[in-house]
Design a protein around this motif. Structure first.
Motif, PDB file in Angstrom:
ATOM      1  N   LYS A 101      -5.774   3.716  16.606  1.00 38.01           N
ATOM      2  CA  LYS A 101      -5.322   3.213  17.919  1.00 38.01           C
ATOM      3  C   LYS A 101      -6.377   3.491  18.992  1.00 38.01           C
ATOM      4  N   GLU A 102      -7.121   4.575  18.804  1.00 40.20           N
ATOM      5  CA  GLU A 102      -8.123   4.946  19.805  1.00 40.20           C
ATOM      6  C   GLU A 102      -9.510   4.367  19.521  1.00 40.20           C
ATOM      7  N   ASN A 103      -9.743   3.896  18.324  1.00 35.41           N
ATOM      8  CA  ASN A 103     -11.076   3.425  17.926  1.00 35.41           C
ATOM      9  C   ASN A 103     -11.257   1.940  18.283  1.00 35.41           C
ATOM     10  N   PRO A 104     -12.193   1.638  19.183  1.00 37.10           N
ATOM     11  CA  PRO A 104     -12.375   0.227  19.599  1.00 37.10           C
ATOM     12  C   PRO A 104     -12.766  -0.712  18.461  1.00 37.10           C
ATOM     13  N   MET A 105     -13.289  -0.163  17.345  1.00 41.45           N
ATOM     14  CA  MET A 105     -13.625  -1.030  16.211  1.00 41.45           C
ATOM     15  C   MET A 105     -12.384  -1.376  15.391  1.00 41.45           C
ATOM     16  N   THR A 106     -11.289  -0.652  15.619  1.00 43.18           N
ATOM     17  CA  THR A 106     -10.092  -0.946  14.827  1.00 43.18           C
ATOM     18  C   THR A 106      -8.900  -1.372  15.686  1.00 43.18           C
ATOM     19  N   ASN A 107      -8.940  -1.065  16.987  1.00 42.81           N
ATOM     20  CA  ASN A 107      -7.756  -1.402  17.801  1.00 42.81           C
ATOM     21  C   ASN A 107      -7.871  -2.788  18.456  1.00 42.81           C
ATOM     22  N   PHE A 108      -8.961  -3.471  18.171  1.00 42.72           N
ATOM     23  CA  PHE A 108      -9.182  -4.849  18.639  1.00 42.72           C
ATOM     24  C   PHE A 108      -9.247  -4.941  20.166  1.00 42.72           C
ATOM     25  N   SER A 109      -9.546  -3.822  20.821  1.00 46.83           N
ATOM     26  CA  SER A 109      -9.639  -3.862  22.288  1.00 46.83           C
ATOM     27  C   SER A 109     -10.868  -4.641  22.743  1.00 46.83           C
ATOM     28  N   THR A 110     -11.797  -4.889  21.818  1.00 47.30           N
ATOM     29  CA  THR A 110     -12.989  -5.656  22.174  1.00 47.30           C
ATOM     30  C   THR A 110     -12.721  -7.170  22.130  1.00 47.30           C
ATOM     31  N   VAL A 111     -11.565  -7.533  21.600  1.00 44.70           N
ATOM     32  CA  VAL A 111     -11.212  -8.965  21.583  1.00 44.70           C
ATOM     33  C   VAL A 111     -10.751  -9.350  22.991  1.00 44.70           C
ATOM     34  N   PRO A 112     -11.265 -10.448  23.537  1.00 42.44           N
ATOM     35  CA  PRO A 112     -10.889 -10.815  24.907  1.00 42.44           C
ATOM     36  C   PRO A 112      -9.381 -10.992  25.084  1.00 42.44           C
ATOM     37  N   ASN A 113      -8.929 -10.687  26.296  1.00 41.08           N
ATOM     38  CA  ASN A 113      -7.511 -10.859  26.630  1.00 41.08           C
ATOM     39  C   ASN A 113      -7.045 -12.290  26.441  1.00 41.08           C
TER      40      ASN A 113
ATOM     41  N   VAL B 295      -7.501 -14.011  24.034  1.00 39.97           N
ATOM     42  CA  VAL B 295      -7.066 -14.189  22.644  1.00 39.97           C
ATOM     43  C   VAL B 295      -5.918 -13.216  22.321  1.00 39.97           C
ATOM     44  N   LEU B 296      -6.173 -11.926  22.498  1.00 41.98           N
ATOM     45  CA  LEU B 296      -5.123 -10.935  22.228  1.00 41.98           C
ATOM     46  C   LEU B 296      -4.736 -10.242  23.535  1.00 41.98           C
ATOM     47  N   GLU B 297      -3.497 -10.423  23.944  1.00 38.50           N
ATOM     48  CA  GLU B 297      -3.017  -9.837  25.197  1.00 38.50           C
ATOM     49  C   GLU B 297      -2.320  -8.515  24.876  1.00 38.50           C
ATOM     50  N   GLN B 298      -3.124  -7.456  24.870  1.00 36.92           N
ATOM     51  CA  GLN B 298      -2.609  -6.168  24.391  1.00 36.92           C
ATOM     52  C   GLN B 298      -1.621  -5.509  25.360  1.00 36.92           C
ATOM     53  N   THR B 299      -1.573  -6.009  26.614  1.00 42.28           N
ATOM     54  CA  THR B 299      -0.571  -5.443  27.524  1.00 42.28           C
ATOM     55  C   THR B 299       0.831  -5.938  27.149  1.00 42.28           C
ATOM     56  N   ILE B 300       0.895  -7.069  26.466  1.00 44.10           N
ATOM     57  CA  ILE B 300       2.209  -7.553  26.000  1.00 44.10           C
ATOM     58  C   ILE B 300       2.666  -6.700  24.821  1.00 44.10           C
ATOM     59  N   SER B 301       1.765  -6.457  23.901  1.00 45.79           N
ATOM     60  CA  SER B 301       2.058  -5.606  22.746  1.00 45.79           C
ATOM     61  C   SER B 301       0.725  -5.194  22.125  1.00 45.79           C
ATOM     62  N   PRO B 302       0.496  -3.895  21.957  1.00 49.59           N
ATOM     63  CA  PRO B 302      -0.805  -3.489  21.399  1.00 49.59           C
ATOM     64  C   PRO B 302      -0.960  -3.914  19.949  1.00 49.59           C
TER      65      PRO B 302
END
Ligand code: A3P
Length: 290
Positions: free
Chosen positions: A228-240, A242-249
């Protein structure tokens, strides 16, 4: 949200972009030392790809994170919005041994995987939790059609009218193929129960022999919290976009039994009835709680 086009290949609902590129996907050339991670979407395939990657890197998490893009393990049939390369193209540029991923049902798998006798790790997760996880994924992933509500998604999932089709056909198809191909079947629930035991199974299947210390390291780096904390696995580098992580991580909850917080009593009865009809005689047993 921009409407998402859907299509069908041999009756299986797939993203329109996948269908458009179907010829190049189906004719994809596997290599004998590829390792294929597979499973119905939301079964824990990202978790497994991190485990496999770290087994190959002998537990060196830094080495494992050197990927040039966030698509560390490309899903061969996925076509991200331009200008990123499509899964099959990205795979062609990778050095061996490649770790590749697919959610395709077995009948749609590019034949070269079997011609080359590739090893596949199939991750299976109980249908109820898989459905709930997929529902949240549809809400946050703008490449998927937005679900109207849970009730609606529930019916679509049961009838196989969701991207990548029927969960039932998927797990049964891959399960039966174990007789013929090098497939390791791993259950998400077993991974939650005893990750070390399951990591060892994967290690043996890949013909590796790693020390307990290395295995502990792999377990640590592939824990829910670490991923969850690793940017290579939590997909936080994918633009919003495409993946809107504030809706659901993307790394959302990681538990067995979350369906209990979502299914009504009536839905559970319907689900169990349908499940029995479809799974009877399959020889597959899933746990829906631990
Ligand atoms: P939830 O939505 O139930 O939390 P996939 O990678 O196949 O799309 O599967 C995603 C599911 O695996 C999500 O389930 C996600 O949280 C869970 N997951 C990812 N990494 C995990 C980990 N290290 N431990 C437990 N669950 C994990």
């Amino acid at each position: 949200r921009i409407p998402v086009a859907m299509g069908h290949i041999e009756g299986v609902p797939l993203l329109g972009s996948t269908c458009d590129a179907w010829d190049s996907i189906y004719n994809f050339q596997a290599r004998g030392d590829d390792i294929l991670i597979t499973g119905f979407p939301k079964s824990g395939t990202t978790w497994m790809q991190e485990i496999v990657d770290l087994i190959l890197q002998e537990g060196d998490a830094q080495k494992g994170r050197r990927a040039p893009t966030y698509i560390k393990v490309p899903c061969i049939e996925l076509i991200p919005p331009k200008p990123r390369p499509i899964g099959v193209e990205l795979a062609q540029t990778m050095k061996s041994p490649r770790v590749l991923k697919t959610h395709l049902p077995i009948n749609l798998l590019p034949p070269s995987f079997w011609e080359k006798n590739v090893k596949a790790v199939y991750v299976a997760r109980n249908a109820k939790d898989c459905m709930v996880s997929y529902y949240y994924f549809h809400k946050m992933n703008k490449m998927l059609p937005p679900p109207r509500n849970l009730e609606n998604f529930f019916s679509a999932f049961l009838s196989g009218d969701v991207p990548w089709g029927s969960w039932f056909d998927h797990v049964i198809g891959w399960w039966k193929a174990m007789d013929k191909h090098q497939i390791l079947f791993i259950f998400y629930e077993d991974m939650i129960e005893d990750p070390m035991r399951e990591i060892r199974k994967v290690m043996k299947f890949l013909g590796k022999d790693l020390s307990d210390e290395v295995l502990e390291n792999i377990k640590y780096h592939t824990s829910f919290q670490a991923m969850k904390e690793n940017p290579m696995t939590n997909f936080s580098t994918v633009p919003n976009a495409v993946l809107e992580q504030t809706i659901s991580p993307f790394i959302r909850k990681g538990t067995v039994g979350d369906w209990r917080n979502h299914f009504t009593v009536a839905q559970n009865i319907i689900f169990d009835e349908e499940y029995k009809k479809k799974m009877e005689g399959s020889g597959l047993n899933f746990r829906t709680e631990l």
